[in-house]
Design a protein around this motif. Structure first.
Motif, PDB file in Angstrom:
ATOM      1  N   PHE A 301       0.836  -1.189   0.000  1.00 26.63           N
ATOM      2  CA  PHE A 301       0.000   0.000   0.000  1.00 26.63           C
ATOM      3  C   PHE A 301       0.876   1.246   0.000  1.00 26.63           C
ATOM      4  CE2 PHE A 301      -2.461  -3.431   1.858  1.00 26.63           C
ATOM      5  CZ  PHE A 301      -3.642  -3.338   1.149  1.00 26.63           C
ATOM      6  N   VAL A 302       0.334   2.312  -0.558  1.00 26.84           N
ATOM      7  CA  VAL A 302       1.123   3.520  -0.731  1.00 26.84           C
ATOM      8  C   VAL A 302       0.338   4.743  -0.276  1.00 26.84           C
ATOM      9  CG1 VAL A 302       2.384   2.550  -2.690  1.00 26.84           C
ATOM     10  CG2 VAL A 302       0.279   3.865  -3.095  1.00 26.84           C
ATOM     11  N   THR A 303       1.080   5.855  -0.142  1.00 22.64           N
ATOM     12  CA  THR A 303       0.480   7.166   0.081  1.00 22.64           C
ATOM     13  C   THR A 303       0.737   8.005  -1.161  1.00 22.64           C
ATOM     14  OG1 THR A 303       0.817   7.039   2.469  1.00 22.64           O
ATOM     15  CG2 THR A 303       0.479   9.235   1.532  1.00 22.64           C
ATOM     16  N   VAL A 304      -0.259   8.735  -1.586  1.00 25.70           N
ATOM     17  CA  VAL A 304      -0.170   9.572  -2.773  1.00 25.70           C
ATOM     18  C   VAL A 304      -0.126  11.032  -2.333  1.00 25.70           C
ATOM     19  CG1 VAL A 304      -1.228  10.196  -4.984  1.00 25.70           C
ATOM     20  CG2 VAL A 304      -1.498   7.872  -4.076  1.00 25.70           C
ATOM     21  N   TYR A 305       0.877  11.779  -2.845  1.00 24.39           N
ATOM     22  CA  TYR A 305       1.042  13.182  -2.492  1.00 24.39           C
ATOM     23  C   TYR A 305       0.933  14.058  -3.735  1.00 24.39           C
ATOM     24  CZ  TYR A 305       3.167  11.381   1.828  1.00 24.39           C
ATOM     25  OH  TYR A 305       3.408  10.730   3.006  1.00 24.39           O
ATOM     26  N   VAL A 316      -3.652   2.831   0.053  1.00 23.15           N
ATOM     27  CA  VAL A 316      -4.271   2.285  -1.156  1.00 23.15           C
ATOM     28  C   VAL A 316      -3.234   1.490  -1.934  1.00 23.15           C
ATOM     29  CG1 VAL A 316      -5.998   4.106  -1.362  1.00 23.15           C
ATOM     30  CG2 VAL A 316      -3.766   4.421  -2.429  1.00 23.15           C
ATOM     31  N   SER A 317      -3.692   0.558  -2.728  1.00 24.39           N
ATOM     32  CA  SER A 317      -2.771  -0.213  -3.558  1.00 24.39           C
ATOM     33  C   SER A 317      -2.279   0.659  -4.696  1.00 24.39           C
ATOM     34  CB  SER A 317      -3.473  -1.451  -4.126  1.00 24.39           C
ATOM     35  OG  SER A 317      -4.448  -1.068  -5.082  1.00 24.39           O
ATOM     36  N   ARG A 318      -1.141   0.314  -5.251  1.00 27.84           N
ATOM     37  CA  ARG A 318      -0.622   1.083  -6.378  1.00 27.84           C
ATOM     38  C   ARG A 318      -1.578   1.044  -7.562  1.00 27.84           C
ATOM     39  NH1 ARG A 318       4.611   2.929  -6.463  1.00 27.84           N
ATOM     40  NH2 ARG A 318       5.874   2.392  -4.643  1.00 27.84           N
ATOM     41  N   ALA A 319      -2.257  -0.066  -7.728  1.00 24.55           N
ATOM     42  CA  ALA A 319      -3.182  -0.193  -8.851  1.00 24.55           C
ATOM     43  C   ALA A 319      -4.342   0.791  -8.741  1.00 24.55           C
ATOM     44  CB  ALA A 319      -3.716  -1.620  -8.918  1.00 24.55           C
ATOM     45  N   TYR A 330       1.322  13.703  -9.348  1.00 24.55           N
ATOM     46  CA  TYR A 330       1.294  13.125  -8.009  1.00 24.55           C
ATOM     47  C   TYR A 330       2.581  12.359  -7.759  1.00 24.55           C
ATOM     48  CZ  TYR A 330      -3.613  14.336  -8.419  1.00 24.55           C
ATOM     49  OH  TYR A 330      -4.783  15.029  -8.607  1.00 24.55           O
ATOM     50  N   ILE A 331       2.917  12.241  -6.491  1.00 25.74           N
ATOM     51  CA  ILE A 331       4.150  11.565  -6.101  1.00 25.74           C
ATOM     52  C   ILE A 331       3.812  10.308  -5.329  1.00 25.74           C
ATOM     53  CG2 ILE A 331       6.295  11.748  -4.786  1.00 25.74           C
ATOM     54  CD1 ILE A 331       6.064  14.801  -5.169  1.00 25.74           C
ATOM     55  N   ILE A 332       4.394   9.193  -5.768  1.00 21.96           N
ATOM     56  CA  ILE A 332       4.271   7.916  -5.059  1.00 21.96           C
ATOM     57  C   ILE A 332       5.681   7.397  -4.869  1.00 21.96           C
ATOM     58  CG2 ILE A 332       3.311   5.583  -5.077  1.00 21.96           C
ATOM     59  CD1 ILE A 332       1.216   6.547  -7.056  1.00 21.96           C
ATOM     60  N   GLY A 333       6.112   7.328  -3.628  1.00 21.83           N
ATOM     61  CA  GLY A 333       7.487   6.951  -3.366  1.00 21.83           C
ATOM     62  C   GLY A 333       8.409   8.029  -3.906  1.00 21.83           C
ATOM     63  N   ALA A 334       9.385   7.621  -4.695  1.00 14.87           N
ATOM     64  CA  ALA A 334      10.350   8.588  -5.235  1.00 14.87           C
ATOM     65  C   ALA A 334      10.013   8.991  -6.668  1.00 14.87           C
ATOM     66  CB  ALA A 334      11.749   7.988  -5.183  1.00 14.87           C
ATOM     67  N   LYS A 335       8.845   8.539  -7.186  1.00 14.70           N
ATOM     68  CA  LYS A 335       8.519   8.807  -8.582  1.00 14.70           C
ATOM     69  C   LYS A 335       7.302   9.715  -8.699  1.00 14.70           C
ATOM     70  CE  LYS A 335      10.446   4.588 -10.636  1.00 14.70           C
ATOM     71  NZ  LYS A 335      10.160   3.430 -11.496  1.00 14.70           N
ATOM     72  N   LYS A 336       7.233  10.434  -9.815  1.00 17.47           N
ATOM     73  CA  LYS A 336       6.094  11.292 -10.118  1.00 17.47           C
ATOM     74  C   LYS A 336       5.261  10.646 -11.200  1.00 17.47           C
ATOM     75  CE  LYS A 336       8.190  15.677  -8.763  1.00 17.47           C
ATOM     76  NZ  LYS A 336       9.442  15.141  -8.247  1.00 17.47           N
ATOM     77  N   TYR A 337       3.939  10.785 -11.051  1.00 18.28           N
ATOM     78  CA  TYR A 337       3.017  10.205 -12.008  1.00 18.28           C
ATOM     79  C   TYR A 337       2.037  11.276 -12.459  1.00 18.28           C
ATOM     80  CZ  TYR A 337       4.799   5.806 -10.170  1.00 18.28           C
ATOM     81  OH  TYR A 337       5.618   4.770  -9.783  1.00 18.28           O
ATOM     82  N   ALA A 338       1.635  11.199 -13.725  1.00 20.99           N
ATOM     83  CA  ALA A 338       0.716  12.194 -14.276  1.00 20.99           C
ATOM     84  C   ALA A 338      -0.656  11.565 -14.476  1.00 20.99           C
ATOM     85  CB  ALA A 338       1.256  12.714 -15.597  1.00 20.99           C
ATOM     86  N   VAL A 339      -1.684  12.269 -14.027  1.00 26.69           N
ATOM     87  CA  VAL A 339      -3.062  11.929 -14.375  1.00 26.69           C
ATOM     88  C   VAL A 339      -3.478  12.932 -15.430  1.00 26.69           C
ATOM     89  CG1 VAL A 339      -5.438  11.807 -13.568  1.00 26.69           C
ATOM     90  CG2 VAL A 339      -3.581  11.027 -12.083  1.00 26.69           C
TER      91      VAL A 339
END
Length: 340
Positions: A301-305, A316-319, A330-339
């Motif tokens: 499970f992760v935290t989304v920032y 929440v799960s990464r999925a 958004y940031i999950i761990g050390a990576k950035k993700y785009a919605v």
């Protein structure tokens, strides 16, 4: 009497609630709302730089003596030792006897390095104690650097152990003076620190004296230096170290480095995206920002920032992490993700 007691009880409850609210508000900064950079929305180029200056310039001014203690949270490695960006041969205990001690050679002691030399701004405050650009470094290597500008060199004058950092004649097009070259792994860090400094102190930077600067508030940098720093920032994108340090400085000084929070932001201020408007909550970034558009689904499970450090989901799960969120980064761990 009973009604009076109830009135008193309710009044006390209301006061307690108010005190808790005040305490919570004091514990939070403007960044906790997720709108820290909102005032810069829709700007670009010179206007974006000025908008960011208005946001980050207002910060807590630390004392020079405070900095030793600040390093405990801003520049301590995972093993508890000092994180030295000038030498890879040191292993200083944070706050140990090597702190600020005399030195004769590399590895003797560490001190407080103004990565943008204090002589450039005549030791003036608040730049003199701005934690964002002051880092612990080996005292001897720091002394060899002096107040020379950053640059690229063969290091014919001096090299720290293993050639980690170098001093010598500039090999960068447009400048032939003596320069200090940090290791490749920290060139982006220092570039983003310099972007911060000329932005945060936009109102006075034109009075500073250095071959890296051009005597203006914008672009602020000499052409050769700006071209080099943009290259450094692209080749060495934002790291977890920088993100963690930015958060630590925020807790102590109560301002942030937007060039760390928004990887590639310098392109909107000085580079190839001058005509594109900045969006604080739907940021496009750059090709080197580490942003991807898909999330893997390993277990756990992760935290989304958000990019400004606000937790929007946890446990929440990464999925499922980004499903249904508004467009943005958004940031999950050390990576950035785009919605998108």
């Amino acid at each position: 009497m009973k009604a009076n007691k109830e009135t008193v009880r309710r009044g006390m409850t209301a006061v307690a609630a108010l005190l808790i609210a005040v305490a919570n508000a004091a514990a939070q900064g403007p960044n906790d709302s997720g709108t820290y950079y909102e005032a810069a929305d829709g700007t670009s180029g010179r206007g974006l730089k000025s908008a960011m200056a208005a946001i980050i310039n207002d910060h807590t001014v630390l004392s020079y003596g405070n900095l030793w203690e600040c390093f405990y949270t801003t520049d301590r490695r995972d093993d508890g030792m000092v994180w030295d960006m000038y030498s890879n041969a040191t292993n200083y205990t944070m706050g140990g006897p090597e702190q600020g001690a005399n030195y004769k050679k590399e590895g003797d002691s560490y001190n407080r390095e103004h990565s943008m030399p204090k002589s450039w701004f005549d030791d003036a405050r608040p730049m003199y104690t701005d934690l964002m650009h002051i880092v612990p470094t080996d005292g001897y290597v720091n002394n060899r650097r002096g107040n020379y500008p950053f640059g690229e060199t063969e290091g014919e004058t001096y090299q720290s152990e293993g050639g980690f950092s170098k001093l010598g004649r500039s090999t960068t097009a447009g400048y032939s003076g003596t320069v200090f070259e940090p290791a490749d792994e920290y060139k982006g860090d220092f570039a983003r620190i310099y972007f911060y400094m000329v932005t945060c102190y936009e109102d006075v930077v034109s009075t500073w004296s250095s071959d890296m600067l051009d005597g203006t508030s914008y672009p602020a940098f000499a052409t050769w230096a700006l071209d080099m720093l943009l290259r450094w920032a692209e080749a060495d994108p934002v790291s977890q170290k920088e993100t963690d340090r930015n958060e630590a400085v925020w807790q102590l000084q109560h301002n942030r480095n937007p060039f760390v929070d928004y990887p590639g932001l310098e392109q909107y201020v000085w580079g190839g995206k001058l005509t594109e408007a900045f969006s604080y909550d739907n940021y496009g970034g750059s090709s080197t920002s580490g942003i991807v558009t898909a999330v893997g689904s390993p277990s756990g499970f992760v935290t989304v920032y958000t990019t400004t450090g606000v937790a929007v989901r946890s446990g929440v799960s990464r999925a499922e992490a980004l499903r249904g969120l508004p467009k943005g980064i958004y940031i999950i761990g050390a990576k950035k993700y785009a919605v998108r």
